[in-house]
Design a protein around this motif. Structure first.
Motif, short mmCIF file in Angstrom:
data_model
loop_
_atom_site.label_atom_id
_atom_site.label_comp_id
_atom_site.label_asym_id
_atom_site.label_seq_id
_atom_site.Cartn_x
_atom_site.Cartn_y
_atom_site.Cartn_z
N ARG A 1 0.83 -1.20 0.00
CA ARG A 1 0.00 0.00 0.00
C ARG A 1 0.86 1.26 0.00
O ARG A 1 1.83 1.37 0.75
N LYS A 2 0.50 2.17 -0.88
CA LYS A 2 1.19 3.46 -1.05
C LYS A 2 2.64 3.31 -1.53
O LYS A 2 3.45 4.20 -1.34
N ARG A 3 2.94 2.18 -2.13
CA ARG A 3 4.24 1.97 -2.76
C ARG A 3 3.99 1.97 -4.27
O ARG A 3 2.93 1.57 -4.73
N SER A 4 4.95 2.42 -5.04
CA SER A 4 4.74 2.56 -6.49
C SER A 4 5.18 1.30 -7.25
O SER A 4 6.10 1.35 -8.07
N ILE A 5 4.51 0.21 -6.97
CA ILE A 5 4.79 -1.05 -7.65
C ILE A 5 3.61 -1.34 -8.59
O ILE A 5 2.48 -1.43 -8.13
N PRO A 6 3.87 -1.49 -9.89
CA PRO A 6 2.79 -1.76 -10.83
C PRO A 6 2.07 -3.09 -10.52
O PRO A 6 2.72 -4.06 -10.12
N MET A 7 0.75 -3.10 -10.72
CA MET A 7 -0.03 -4.32 -10.46
C MET A 7 0.45 -5.48 -11.32
O MET A 7 0.34 -6.64 -10.91
N ALA A 8 0.98 -5.19 -12.49
CA ALA A 8 1.48 -6.26 -13.35
C ALA A 8 2.61 -7.02 -12.66
O ALA A 8 2.72 -8.25 -12.79
N GLN A 9 3.44 -6.33 -11.90
CA GLN A 9 4.53 -7.00 -11.17
C GLN A 9 3.97 -7.83 -10.01
O GLN A 9 4.48 -8.91 -9.73
N VAL A 10 2.94 -7.32 -9.36
CA VAL A 10 2.30 -8.07 -8.27
C VAL A 10 1.65 -9.33 -8.84
O VAL A 10 1.80 -10.42 -8.29
N ASP A 11 0.94 -9.18 -9.96
CA ASP A 11 0.30 -10.34 -10.59
C ASP A 11 1.33 -11.37 -11.02
O ASP A 11 1.11 -12.58 -10.86
N ALA A 12 2.46 -10.92 -11.53
CA ALA A 12 3.53 -11.85 -11.92
C ALA A 12 4.08 -12.58 -10.70
O ALA A 12 4.36 -13.78 -10.77
N ALA A 13 4.22 -11.87 -9.58
CA ALA A 13 4.71 -12.50 -8.34
C ALA A 13 3.72 -13.56 -7.86
O ALA A 13 4.12 -14.66 -7.47
N VAL A 14 2.43 -13.23 -7.90
CA VAL A 14 1.39 -14.20 -7.50
C VAL A 14 1.45 -15.42 -8.41
O VAL A 14 1.37 -16.56 -7.95
N GLN A 15 1.61 -15.19 -9.70
CA GLN A 15 1.70 -16.29 -10.66
C GLN A 15 2.92 -17.18 -10.37
O GLN A 15 2.81 -18.40 -10.41
N ARG A 16 4.05 -16.58 -10.03
CA ARG A 16 5.24 -17.37 -9.69
C ARG A 16 5.00 -18.22 -8.44
O ARG A 16 5.41 -19.38 -8.38
N ILE A 17 4.30 -17.66 -7.46
CA ILE A 17 4.00 -18.42 -6.25
C ILE A 17 3.08 -19.59 -6.59
O ILE A 17 3.30 -20.72 -6.14
N GLU A 18 2.05 -19.34 -7.40
CA GLU A 18 1.13 -20.42 -7.81
C GLU A 18 1.90 -21.53 -8.52
O GLU A 18 1.67 -22.71 -8.25
N GLU A 19 2.79 -21.15 -9.44
CA GLU A 19 3.57 -22.15 -10.18
C GLU A 19 4.45 -22.97 -9.24
O GLU A 19 4.56 -24.18 -9.40
N LYS A 20 5.07 -22.32 -8.27
CA LYS A 20 5.91 -23.05 -7.31
C LYS A 20 5.07 -24.04 -6.51
O LYS A 20 5.50 -25.17 -6.25
N LEU A 21 3.86 -23.63 -6.14
CA LEU A 21 2.98 -24.53 -5.39
C LEU A 21 2.53 -25.70 -6.25
O LEU A 21 2.46 -26.84 -5.77
N GLN A 22 2.25 -25.45 -7.52
CA GLN A 22 1.85 -26.54 -8.43
C GLN A 22 3.00 -27.51 -8.63
O GLN A 22 2.79 -28.73 -8.69
N LEU A 23 4.21 -26.99 -8.74
CA LEU A 23 5.37 -27.84 -8.99
C LEU A 23 5.72 -28.74 -7.81
O LEU A 23 6.40 -29.75 -7.99
N THR A 24 5.26 -28.37 -6.60
CA THR A 24 5.55 -29.22 -5.46
C THR A 24 4.88 -30.58 -5.60
O THR A 24 5.39 -31.58 -5.11
N GLY A 25 3.72 -30.60 -6.26
CA GLY A 25 2.97 -31.85 -6.40
C GLY A 25 2.29 -32.28 -5.12
O GLY A 25 1.67 -33.33 -5.06
#
Length: 153
Positions: A75-99
């Motif tokens: 909040r109140k930091r100048s980070i584009p939502m696209a970067q946040v969405d990419a970070a969330v996507q990376r976390i999802e992929e890591k969770l999927q890869l755990t099996g």
């Protein structure tokens, strides 16, 4: 595959094709009992593990909640939502890869902290302070030291 019309269990594939998007296989089938034709689609199903929370409850992984949690730290930091969405996507992929069928909320918290550490240092410390339940200023200083020393954090 059961026939959707007469529910007979014996159907045969007449034709198979990859969809235009390339993410599914379209199959034309014919029922051997009623001889009616129908179409089925075959897609890969990737499932995310269930989250085991600290209090012992379990819930489905929800990327919306993850994004909201990161949003509070950012909040109140100048980070584009696209970067946040990419970070969330990376976390999802890591969770999927755990099996794994189940993952602890602590594991997810660590993944979030790793992503926030790369995105924004202030957001990292904010998230860490809540996630690790900081009790005094020394714990903030320790988190900052860990962030600045890659061998420690």
């Amino acid at each position: 595959m059961k026939c959707p019309f007469c529910h007979h269990a014996d159907t045969q594939v007449i034709d198979s094709r990859i969809t235009e998007e390339g993410d599914a296989i379209r199959r034309r089938r014919k029922c051997s009992a009623c001889e009616r034709r129908f179409t089925t689609y075959e897609r890969a199903e990737l499932s995310l593990p269930v989250v085991a929370k600290r209090n012992g409850t379990r819930m489905d992984f929800d990327p919306t909640r993850l994004r909201a949690s990161m949003g509070v730290a950012l909040r109140k930091r100048s980070i584009p939502m696209a970067q946040v969405d990419a970070a969330v996507q990376r976390i999802e992929e890591k969770l999927q890869l755990t099996g794994e069928r189940e993952v602890s909320s602590e594991t997810i918290g660590e993944l979030v902290m790793a992503e926030l550490k790369q995105l924004d240092q202030v957001a990292y410390v904010r998230f860490a302070s809540v996630y690790k339940s900081f009790k005094d200023i020394r714990e903030f200083v320790q988190a900052i030291d860990e962030m600045n020393d890659p061998d420690r954090g």
